[in-house]
Design an enzyme around this catalytic site. Structure first.
Site, short mmCIF file in Angstrom:
data_model
loop_
_atom_site.label_atom_id
_atom_site.label_comp_id
_atom_site.label_asym_id
_atom_site.label_seq_id
_atom_site.Cartn_x
_atom_site.Cartn_y
_atom_site.Cartn_z
N ARG A 32 45.08 65.62 4.98
CA ARG A 32 43.64 66.15 5.00
C ARG A 32 43.02 66.19 3.32
NH1 ARG A 32 42.89 71.84 3.17
NH2 ARG A 32 40.78 72.59 3.71
N ARG A 73 29.19 79.52 -2.47
CA ARG A 73 30.26 79.44 -3.42
C ARG A 73 29.58 79.98 -4.90
NH1 ARG A 73 35.21 77.26 -2.68
NH2 ARG A 73 35.40 75.90 -0.64
N LYS A 218 36.33 73.72 13.22
CA LYS A 218 37.18 74.91 12.04
C LYS A 218 36.75 76.26 12.76
CE LYS A 218 38.05 74.45 8.02
NZ LYS A 218 38.06 74.26 6.24
N THR A 276 46.28 77.99 7.30
CA THR A 276 45.98 78.68 6.41
C THR A 276 47.35 79.64 5.91
OG1 THR A 276 43.70 79.07 7.05
CG2 THR A 276 44.42 80.44 5.26
#
Length: 395
Positions: A32, A73, A218, A276
């Protein structure tokens, strides 16, 4: 032979050709590339590096490019040094490209002030820092620090009380996706999917570029959990991204949601990745906790198709050991799993409406298990037969 796959995130900890070869030897099935922290040229460099290091691998190691998605962010900090936000302090979050400090943090998201209201919670860095909005003045959001901590650059901002109104594909996503298309990667993952429409958006964008890379959705927003059936109508697979999902919904709800998502994906015969903090301890230590081992094993028991390592292989001290440990845990868990006999019922398939292809793959499954065969050879035009026989795991 291990059936549950291992996805490993690349980064400085496994950046050399030698490190990539070693990590593959330990059991990596897919790499990934997290596009959130790199530019398109760096993405291309990673693809080339992975393919060169794994050029002799059979089967080839696929590459997944994980797009940032509509993620808000924090911006740059003075001298790129982390700042300490103290409990009770006042902090202004301001739209801009300059450098921030402990009193003023920047974000390049122009829509940010319109996404929050007075009294809303604002979370930094996976929820480790919590703020409360006290007032809004133009493009400045004034906050009070409720839970302090050390804040670095380019950290995620979560808004549990506010809907994310950003487009499914941001300008950065389009640039990264264009490079992914150019490099002909195997999969792309779309972050912060809210509904099937978001998946359709990225597929239509690729279609205009004469590309059709399979999309992994996701699941990290409450709306995605609610819209999972719609998302599964359009996605090639899903990823249970427990980090942001836990921030948005509360960590105590994640185990049950994870089980539900895996169950639904399995019934729909769609691949599912669980991700995660699976071996988070091994970022800094050579051994996992017992809770982490149980977490991985339970994901396998639930029927996940793959488990993912993030910081463990990207920036951790023990990337090879983390992959080896993950593989060992999976093998041990799989050795104690036996598939119940009510196969079609488990998949939610009405026995009166079984498709011929489902009956054929079920027969292949029974034959392989009864004869203890070493392999199954099949013919397929579209790939669906291979997909189905793989999904039911004949062993």
């Amino acid at each position: 032979m291990r059936q549950t796959k291992i996805v490993a995130t690349v980064g400085p900890a496994c950046g050399s050709e030698q490190a990539l070869k070693k990590i593959v030897k330990q059991g990596v099935d897919m790499f990934r590339i997290n596009a959130s922290h790199i530019v398109p040229k760096e993405l291309e460099d990673w693809v080339n590096r992975i393919r060169y290091a794994t050029r002799s691998c059979q089967p080839a190691i696929p590459i997944l490019v994980d797009l940032q998605g509509p993620r808000v962010r924090t911006g740059k900090l003075k001298d790129s040094k982390p700042v300490m936000l103290k409990k009770g302090a006042n902090l202004v979050i301001e739209v801009g490209f300059g450098e921030g400090d402990e009193k003023n943090v920047k974000t390049t998201c122009r829509e940010f002030p319109d996404m929050v209201s007075k009294g809303d919670a604002v979370l930094f860095d996976n929820g480790s820092i919590e703020l409360k909005v006290t007032k809004l003045v133009g493009k400045k959001v004034h906050c009070t620090v409720l839970i302090g901590g050390k804040l670095g650059e380019n950290k995620g901002i979560n808004l549990p009380s506010a809907p994310v109104s950003l487009p499914a594909l941001t300008a950065k996503d389009k640039a990264d996706l264009a490079m992914a298309v150019k490099c002909k990667v195997d999969y792309v993952a779309l972050s912060f999917v809210r509904s099937g429409d978001d998946v359709v958006t990225i597929k239509q964008w690729m279609k205009r570029k004469n590309a059709a890379i399979p999309v992994i959705a996701k699941i990290e927003k409450p709306s995605a959990v609610d819209q999972i059936e719609d998302i599964l109508d359009h996605a090639a697979g899903i990823m249970v991204a427990r980090g942001d999902l836990g921030i948005e919904l509360g960590v105590e709800k994640i185990p049950a949601i994870q089980k539900r998502l895996i169950e639904i994906a399995n019934k729909r015969q769609v691949p599912v990745i669980t991700a995660t903090q699976m071996l988070e301890t091994m970022i800094e230590k050579p051994h996992p906790t017992r809770a982490e081992v149980s977490d991985i094993a339970n994901a396998v028991f639930d029927g996940t198709d793959a488990v993912m390592l993030s910081g463990e292989t990207a920036i951790g001290e023990y990337p090879m050991d983390a992959v080896k440990m993950m593989s060992t845990i999976i093998k041990e868990a799989e050795s104690s799993v036996t598939r119940p006999p009510k196969f079609f019922e488990d998949l939610g398939i009405d026995s009166e409406h079984i498709e011929p292809i489902q009956a054929i793959t079920h027969a292949a499954y029974n034959a392989a298990r009864s004869l203890n065969t070493k392999g199954v050879i099949l013919f397929t035009r579209s790939g669906r037969t291979a997909h189905l026989i793989s999904k039911i795991r004949p062993g």
